[in-house]
Design a protein around this motif. Structure first.
Motif, PDB file in Angstrom:
ATOM      1  N   UNK A  78       0.805  -1.215   0.000  1.00 28.14           N
ATOM      2  CA  UNK A  78       0.000   0.000   0.000  1.00 28.14           C
ATOM      3  C   UNK A  78       0.845   1.275   0.000  1.00 28.14           C
ATOM      4  N   UNK A  79       2.150   1.139   0.035  1.00 27.46           N
ATOM      5  CA  UNK A  79       3.016   2.320   0.035  1.00 27.46           C
ATOM      6  C   UNK A  79       2.798   3.125  -1.245  1.00 27.46           C
ATOM      7  N   UNK A 123       2.411  -2.338  -6.007  1.00 24.64           N
ATOM      8  CA  UNK A 123       1.933  -3.428  -6.862  1.00 24.64           C
ATOM      9  C   UNK A 123       0.777  -3.035  -7.770  1.00 24.64           C
ATOM     10  N   UNK A 124       0.450  -1.716  -7.830  1.00 20.66           N
ATOM     11  CA  UNK A 124      -0.687  -1.317  -8.649  1.00 20.66           C
ATOM     12  C   UNK A 124      -0.698   0.194  -8.879  1.00 20.66           C
ATOM     13  N   UNK A 125      -1.496   0.586  -9.864  1.00 15.27           N
ATOM     14  CA  UNK A 125      -1.865   1.979 -10.062  1.00 15.27           C
ATOM     15  C   UNK A 125      -3.275   2.159  -9.538  1.00 15.27           C
ATOM     16  N   UNK A 181       8.967   0.458 -11.211  1.00 18.57           N
ATOM     17  CA  UNK A 181       8.015  -0.322 -10.412  1.00 18.57           C
ATOM     18  C   UNK A 181       7.693  -1.646 -11.089  1.00 18.57           C
ATOM     19  N   UNK A 182       7.538  -1.622 -12.394  1.00 15.41           N
ATOM     20  CA  UNK A 182       7.258  -2.858 -13.125  1.00 15.41           C
ATOM     21  C   UNK A 182       8.451  -3.813 -13.069  1.00 15.41           C
ATOM     22  N   UNK A 183       9.664  -3.280 -13.248  1.00 17.28           N
ATOM     23  CA  UNK A 183      10.846  -4.144 -13.140  1.00 17.28           C
ATOM     24  C   UNK A 183      10.924  -4.782 -11.764  1.00 17.28           C
ATOM     25  N   UNK A 184      10.706  -3.954 -10.717  1.00  9.64           N
ATOM     26  CA  UNK A 184      10.754  -4.455  -9.347  1.00  9.64           C
ATOM     27  C   UNK A 184       9.688  -5.520  -9.124  1.00  9.64           C
ATOM     28  N   UNK A 188      10.331  -9.463  -8.168  1.00 14.87           N
ATOM     29  CA  UNK A 188       9.833  -9.998  -6.901  1.00 14.87           C
ATOM     30  C   UNK A 188       8.904 -11.180  -7.098  1.00 14.87           C
ATOM     31  N   UNK A 189       8.174 -11.190  -8.186  1.00 14.62           N
ATOM     32  CA  UNK A 189       7.182 -12.248  -8.423  1.00 14.62           C
ATOM     33  C   UNK A 189       7.674 -13.344  -9.362  1.00 14.62           C
TER      34      UNK A 189
END
Length: 204
Positions: A78-79, A123-125, A181-184, A188-189
């Motif tokens: 949620x950050x 994890x989202x927009x 953010x997408x690369x991260x 991570x996933x």
């Protein structure tokens, strides 16, 4: 690209969204340093004390926080990495382009601009239109990210293309942050390393 898009913070004092247009220059509202384009695509800064320095754009950018670092600072889903006021438009259909010899191409038809706020999270927009409820777009649903000189265009799986114009923020920074953010998220996933973001997101 406008200087305030490239220099989304003042390299001299670090003021975020500090630059405002002032005639042919951009002035930092915090420290008063003035920035202007110089010969050979360089950028000149004139400090309040009258001293000047000229650097290449990439040298100025190295003085700003790294988007990768900004993205990885938060430790929860949620950050909020960054938020901005935007004008949002969606593709509503397509028109056919023809000449005397027949079909040439299709062009996108855009709906009306609508004011909204945009938040990038881990994890989202999150899109919150002035009229209507919030929309949450998981990063895994994004299929392409592309910036123009004035807008950020995002494709989502099974949804129409969306364009965002930023009222008081940098489209260049938002593209860099979203890429980071997408690369991260992909790392991570376990989805792999992203090789390109448009015309579609491709991994190794």
């Amino acid at each position: 690209m406008a200087l305030r898009d490239l220099l989304w913070a003042c390299p001299e004092c670090g003021a975020d969204r500090g630059l405002v247009a002032d005639g042919s220059e951009h002035r930092c509202r915090a420290c008063g340093t003035r920035y202007a384009r110089d010969r050979g695509a360089r950028i000149r800064a004139r400090r309040p004390d009258g001293s000047e320095i000229v650097r290449r754009p990439v040298e100025w950018l190295r003085m700003l926080p790294d988007p990768e670092t900004i993205v990885t600072q938060g430790d929860t889903a949620d950050h909020v990495i960054r938020s901005a006021h935007v004008q949002m438009a969606r593709v509503t259909g397509f028109d056919t382009v023809r000449d005397g010899e027949g079909y040439l191409n299709r062009i996108e038809l855009w709906g009306e601009d609508a004011p909204a706020s945009l938040e990038l999270r881990k994890d989202r927009l999150v899109v919150v239109p002035e009229e209507g409820g919030p929309e949450s777009w998981p990063l895994e649903s994004l299929t392409a990210v592309q910036a123009s000189s004035s807008s950020l265009q995002i494709n989502r799986r099974g949804e129409p293309l969306v364009s965002f114009r930023f009222a008081d923020d940098s489209v260049f920074l938002w593209e860099e942050l979203l890429h980071a953010a997408l690369r991260d998220f992909y790392r991570r996933t376990g989805l792999g390393e992203i090789l390109e973001f448009q015309p579609r997101i491709v991994t190794e």
